[in-house]
Write a protein that holds these residues in place. Structure first.
Motif, short mmCIF file in Angstrom:
data_model
loop_
_atom_site.label_atom_id
_atom_site.label_comp_id
_atom_site.label_asym_id
_atom_site.label_seq_id
_atom_site.Cartn_x
_atom_site.Cartn_y
_atom_site.Cartn_z
N HIS A 1 2.66 9.07 6.96
CA HIS A 1 2.37 10.33 7.61
C HIS A 1 3.02 11.40 6.79
N ASP A 2 4.37 11.31 6.51
CA ASP A 2 4.92 12.55 5.66
C ASP A 2 4.70 12.50 4.34
N GLN A 3 4.13 11.22 3.50
CA GLN A 3 3.77 11.39 2.21
C GLN A 3 2.16 11.70 2.35
N LEU A 4 1.50 11.48 3.33
CA LEU A 4 0.15 12.05 3.34
C LEU A 4 0.17 13.55 3.26
N THR A 5 1.18 14.19 4.15
CA THR A 5 1.14 15.70 4.23
C THR A 5 1.56 16.13 2.78
N ARG B 1 0.81 -1.37 -0.16
CA ARG B 1 0.04 -0.18 -0.05
C ARG B 1 0.80 1.02 -0.14
N LEU B 2 2.11 1.09 0.90
CA LEU B 2 2.96 2.53 0.94
C LEU B 2 3.38 2.68 -0.44
N GLN B 3 4.07 1.48 -1.14
CA GLN B 3 4.60 1.68 -2.40
C GLN B 3 3.73 2.07 -3.50
N ARG B 4 2.59 1.66 -3.39
CA ARG B 4 1.58 1.98 -4.33
C ARG B 4 1.01 3.65 -4.14
N GLY B 5 0.85 3.99 -2.92
CA GLY B 5 0.72 5.25 -2.57
C GLY B 5 1.82 6.45 -3.27
N ASN B 6 3.11 6.00 -2.99
CA ASN B 6 4.25 6.63 -3.34
C ASN B 6 4.07 6.79 -5.11
N ILE B 7 3.84 5.77 -5.83
CA ILE B 7 3.76 5.83 -7.09
C ILE B 7 2.77 6.62 -7.53
N ALA C 1 -3.59 8.53 -3.67
CA ALA C 1 -2.55 8.36 -2.94
C ALA C 1 -2.82 8.59 -1.43
N ARG C 2 -3.71 9.48 -1.33
CA ARG C 2 -4.06 9.76 0.28
C ARG C 2 -4.87 8.47 0.82
N GLU C 3 -5.67 7.83 -0.06
CA GLU C 3 -6.40 6.69 0.26
C GLU C 3 -5.39 5.71 0.96
N ASP C 4 -4.43 5.37 0.23
CA ASP C 4 -3.24 4.43 0.42
C ASP C 4 -2.54 4.73 1.80
N PHE C 5 -1.92 5.84 1.86
CA PHE C 5 -1.34 6.44 3.06
C PHE C 5 -2.48 6.41 4.36
N GLU C 6 -3.71 6.70 4.20
CA GLU C 6 -4.26 6.61 5.10
C GLU C 6 -4.87 5.35 5.55
N ALA C 7 -4.88 4.46 4.80
CA ALA C 7 -5.04 2.84 5.07
C ALA C 7 -3.81 2.63 6.04
N VAL C 8 -2.68 2.87 5.58
CA VAL C 8 -1.67 2.44 6.30
C VAL C 8 -1.56 3.15 7.64
N LEU C 9 -1.75 4.08 7.83
CA LEU C 9 -1.94 4.96 8.94
C LEU C 9 -3.14 4.35 10.21
N GLN C 10 -4.27 3.82 9.30
CA GLN C 10 -5.13 3.38 10.07
C GLN C 10 -4.67 2.11 10.76
N ARG C 11 -3.89 1.39 10.19
CA ARG C 11 -3.32 0.02 10.93
C ARG C 11 -2.18 0.00 11.63
N SER C 12 -1.47 1.35 11.25
CA SER C 12 -0.02 1.59 11.78
C SER C 12 0.09 3.40 12.08
N PRO C 13 -0.66 3.64 13.13
CA PRO C 13 -0.71 5.35 13.22
C PRO C 13 0.64 6.16 13.56
N ASP C 14 1.65 5.39 13.73
CA ASP C 14 2.93 5.81 13.97
C ASP C 14 3.98 5.69 12.76
#
Length: 497
Positions: free
Chosen positions: A143-147, A109-115, A125-138
């Motif tokens: 977090h940086d990529q979502l910003t 998910r993180l790799q796809r969001g970066n692409i 991209a935001r959906e992928d980063f938010e999905a990662v943060l939902q399972r791993s908030p820290d």
């Protein structure tokens, strides 16, 4: 069959049962071999990827995916190879498949969001980063990529707003940051290219448009625009290459085909014209360049080029007045063109206007200080000017610099008859005639001797004592008399060759 009788099965059912057993045994063997082969392909792919042999690694991962289409890690690993090869668009489907097979696979998910972020697709991209943060908030990277995704979306909106306001300079500044975050987004580059075009900077527009032909599938519009931009700059070969790429994508594209015919015709005329110049067929080259101006009358570059080259050809065929007129027109259109100034200087030399020739060469040197031709031409023009202030043999005989030997002798005979000292009575007239007659005979000697004429044309007077070896020797008279040996009547004897 005995076992079938013991169990009481009919013959047909018994046969089918045995066939299934055999197939199960064979299938187990095949699946077992396939598993081994898959592991082999995965191991080879890993080793080749580590060694940088990407094409070979990709081939093994293809085989692994074909052997086991349910393994999410295999798709992820193949995506890694695609990314290493710079094929992000090919990596996306594999990452998506890996996520479908394992929705909690955060690395994919993180790799796809970066692409997707690099492609300018902020929403997905935001959906992928938010999905990662939902399972791993820290998760720091997510977090940086979502910003960055949020920043990119704001910048994209700002760029479109300033563009529609006609503030192209500000749009370009905003898009610099947009392109930095999303370098694989063709739309931002196309928008910036349009700003550069509107600001009169086609070269920078070309730099932005060129990568979009790879970033967007079937980007015929970019190929057409690139071809037109190169065409407007006079880069007809590059223009032809780009329009051919458009036709490779769709040979029936009407816009591309129409432009292709125009570029091909003009490019052929320009190439042939230069070939004719190389073959010293200057009049034919002039005709061809006149055709160029008819083929493309609306793009200034081609008219400027045609007039510049016609100017050059007219000098080569020694049509001084026509060359001066054409070169002057070319100079007016392109005042900083050193080649035009150089050629007009040569036309002025042909017309024996040495001061103007020196002026043109000096101006040409300002624009092209490294040119050997211009440096040597200036030195020659300065020598000719210096000589002309003393004696100009062409002017003495009243002939052009391109006059042939027969024309020179004819002019010499006429003037020699006219200024023969025996034709004059008073001492003053005789002395004036003597001086004229000596100059006429000297001019004839120099201009009918190929070696001496070549020296004179190069800016050196072969009869000037300063230019003779020893520097102090007397002048060698071209006829058999010494006019200063007596004060009486002169009896001249001169060559009539």
């Amino acid at each position: 069959m005995d076992s079938c009788r013991r169990t009481g099965l009919s013959g047909v059912l018994c046969s089918l049962s045995l066939l299934c057993v055999i197939l199960d045994i064979q299938l187990d063997g095949v699946l077992g071999a396939t598993h081994v082969e898959i592991e082999h392909h995965l191991e080879m792919g890993r080793k080749l990827l580590a060694a940088g042999q990407l094409a070979e690694a990709l081939s093994h991962y293809h085989s692994a995916v074909e052997g086991d289409s349910k393994n999410y890690l295999t798709y992820y690993k193949r995506a890694a190879v695609f990314l290493a090869m710079g094929k992000s668009k090919s990596a996306l489907p594999d990452l998506t498949k890996a996520i479908q097979l394992k929705p909690d696979f955060l690395a994919a998910r993180l790799q796809r969001g970066n692409i997707l972020l690099k492609q300018g697709n902020t929403q997905q991209a935001r959906e992928d980063f938010e999905a990662v943060l939902q399972r791993s908030p820290d998760h720091e990277e997510a977090h940086d990529q979502l910003t960055r995704a949020n920043e990119l979306e704001e910048l994209q909106e700002e760029a479109h707003a300033t563009y529609h306001q006609g503030d192209y300079s500000t749009t370009i500044s905003v898009l610099e940051r947009v392109v930095e975050i999303s370098p694989w987004d063709p739309e931002s580059r196309e928008l910036r290219a349009e700003c550069y075009i509107r600001m009169g900077d086609p070269q920078k527009a070309i730099q932005d448009l060129t990568p979009t032909t790879r970033l967007r599938n079937d980007n015929r519009a970019a190929f057409l625009k690139l071809s037109m931009l190169h065409y407007s700059l006079g880069e007809h070969h590059e223009s032809l290459n780009h329009i051919r790429e458009c036709l490779r994508l769709d040979q029936d594209d009407k816009e591309c085909f129409s432009h292709y015919k125009q570029v091909k015709k003009l490019s052929k005329q320009l190439d042939v014209a230069e070939e004719l110049i190389q073959m010293e067929r200057y009049q034919e080259a002039i005709d061809k360049y006149e055709s160029v101006m008819k083929t493309e009358p609306n793009v200034p570059y081609y008219t400027n080029l045609a007039k510049e080259r016609i100017c050059f050809c007219l000098v080569k065929i020694k049509l001084a007045l026509e060359a001066i007129d054409m070169c002057s027109e070319a100079h007016q259109r392109d005042p900083r063109n050193a080649n035009v100034l150089r050629d007009r200087a040569e036309a002025y030399i042909l017309n024996q206007e040495y001061e103007k020739a020196v002026e043109d060469y000096q101006e040409a040197k300002e624009f092209d200080s490294d040119s050997v031709d211009i440096k040597e031409g200036l030195e020659r023009a300065q020598k000719l000017l210096k000589i002309s202030l003393k004696r100009d043999y062409y002017k003495i005989l009243g002939v052009n610099r391109n006059a042939n030997k027969q024309e020179i002798i004819k002019a010499y005979r006429k003037l020699a008859q006219q200024w023969h000292p025996d034709n004059f009575q008073s001492e003053t007239e005789k002395k004036e005639a003597e001086k004229k007659f000596i100059d006429i005979a000297s001019a004839k000697e120099v201009l009918t001797d190929p070696e001496m004429r070549q020296k004179f044309d190069a800016g050196e007077d072969p009869l000037d004592p300063e230019n003779q070896q020893g520097g102090g020797g007397g002048q060698g008279w071209p006829f058999h008399f010494d006019p200063f040996q007596s004060g009486g009547s002169f009896h001249f004897k001169f060559h009539q060759n």
